[in-house]
Design an enzyme around this catalytic site. Structure first.
Site, mmCIF file in Angstrom:
data_model
loop_
_atom_site.group_PDB
_atom_site.id
_atom_site.type_symbol
_atom_site.label_atom_id
_atom_site.label_comp_id
_atom_site.label_asym_id
_atom_site.label_seq_id
_atom_site.Cartn_x
_atom_site.Cartn_y
_atom_site.Cartn_z
ATOM 1 C CB THR A 194 -0.942 0.002 1.213
ATOM 2 O OG1 THR A 194 -1.671 -1.222 1.230
ATOM 3 C CG2 THR A 194 -1.914 1.153 1.143
ATOM 4 C CG ASP A 195 3.691 2.501 3.137
ATOM 5 O OD1 ASP A 195 2.791 3.330 3.332
ATOM 6 O OD2 ASP A 195 4.329 1.979 4.068
#
Length: 408
Positions: free
Chosen positions: A178-179
């Protein structure tokens, strides 16, 4: 001269999503000034072992995690909690095209480093704010971390083995995906804002949220839910919409089979020695194979288990059936194709011991990615940046160092 060599980026972000975005821009030629705390720097500098390098003069170690997201940058160590430090960062921002930050919502306003403050002196500034939940909404002030967002954003609900199977239950992805995806979306947003500025002269703020990105990247799984109203089940390594599209156990390991159309399925069946499966009403179309998933997978598994992975690869690749092994990282970096594509970059010894990093996947024919500098030591470019961009003299910088406002 990289494609973005005309741009200067002020990077106030830490950890991964923001640094990933600024590293992409740096790889493409932008000058990136990474502002860090004088004592501890980016939190991830200490996220070791393993350690990627050690400063030969100070014995300061740099984690592999930090090295993975911070090449091609200049580290300027400034205490933004001090008024003089704030003035230094404001002065740097006035000469930059883009600011990237991932402080809590409103966290930089107390230092006069928020968008509303900086655009007064630099109306054309592109100001990218990365947070867990965005600048608005009921969760805006919550801290957000990748693992948390993978759970809240639905990714873990479709990742892992099905209920009732060994090792069942939701799982996070093995990297902070997600980062990484938020860093990519932030980069796209920055490039779009720069294009808008080129046409209008106007800067703007970009509100990048990890939760927004995670929900958007559920892609076909989210669309399956919206279309059917049914929660997509966890399928392990199988695909919700295509069969066969998963791993199978061979006599000595595993092989991945990814069948995308009926012609591939026919060739696959020939390779297995079961050509009749491709005309069987239960399996002849993907829709039929979805309806008879368990029956077909069981039949395929019995055949695949009789030979080794390499034997199946030889058999299926000659028939243009999409397939491949499950490599560990040693096998990945030993793979001849990965090596040919140059996906490992080795920086020679400098002030730090030599460090190896993962290459950018971008391939531009006219303005290729450049690997100009290894991930910087903390405050390694403070003196040079203050002299070159702000006109500070030696005595002025030495006084700032003495007072603990900067580190050089």
């Amino acid at each position: 001269m990289g494609a973005l060599s005309h741009l200067r980026i002020l990077d106030l972000s830490r950890v991964l999503a923001g640094p990933w975005a600024s590293q992409i821009l740096a790889d493409l030629g932008a000058e990136v000034i990474k502002v860090e705390h004088p004592d501890r720097g980016d939190d991830t500098r200490a996220w070791g072992p393993p350690w990627a390098s050690t400063d030969r003069w100070t014995d300061e170690r740099q984690s592999a995690y930090f090295a993975g997201a911070n090449r091609n940058k200049q580290s300027v160590a400034v205490d933004i909690a001090h008024p003089q430090g704030q003035e230094i960062v404001k002065a740097l921002a006035s000469g930059c095209d883009v600011v990237i930050e991932n402080f809590k919502v409103g966290g930089l306003s107390q230092y006069g480093l928020d968008y509303e403050s900086l655009k007064v002196t630099n109306p054309a500034i592109i100001y990218c704010s990365i947070t867990g939940f965005g600048q608005t909404g009921p969760y805006a002030h919550r801290p957000g971390y990748d693992f948390l967002i993978q759970g809240m954003g639905g990714l873990m609900s479709v990742t892992g083995h099905p209920d009732g199977e060994p090792g069942d239950g939701p799982l996070k992805v093995g990297v902070a995906l997600t980062d990484i995806l938020t860093g990519l979306y932030a980069t796209v947003g920055i490039m779009a804002a720069l294009a808008h500025r080129d046409k209008t002269g106007e800067g703007q703020q970009i509100d990048a949220s990890l939760l927004d990105v995670q929900v958007a990247c559920l892609a076909n799984q989210a669309m399956n839910y919206l279309a059917s109203g049914q929660q997509p089940p966890r399928l392990g390594n199988a695909h919700p919409n295509i069969v066969p599209y998963q791993d199978f156990r061979t006599s000595d390991g595993h092989i991945i089979i990814t069948i995308g159309n009926e012609a591939q399925f026919a060739r696959f069946c020939e390779g297995l020695g079961r050509p009749e499966w491709s005309t069987d009403d239960r399996f002849a179309t993907n829709s039929a194979r979805l309806a008879h998933r368990h029956e077909l997978i069981s039949l395929i598994q019995r055949v695949i288990a009789t030979r080794t992975t390499s034997e199946w690869l030889d058999t299926l690749e000659t028939r243009s059936v999409p397939c491949g092994p499950i490599n560990d990282l040693a096998a990945v970096f030993a793979d001849p194709h990965v090596q040919y594509r140059g996906m490992r970059v080795d920086f020679p010894d400098g002030d730090t011991s030599g460090v190896s990093v993962i290459a950018s996947p971008l391939r531009l024919s006219a303005s290729p990615v450049e690997y100009r500098s290894a991930p910087p030591r903390l405050g390694g470019e403070t003196r040079g940046v203050l002299q070159r961009l702000l006109g500070f003299g030696e005595e002025q910088i030495n006084n700032l160092i003495r007072d603990g406002i900067v580190r050089a």
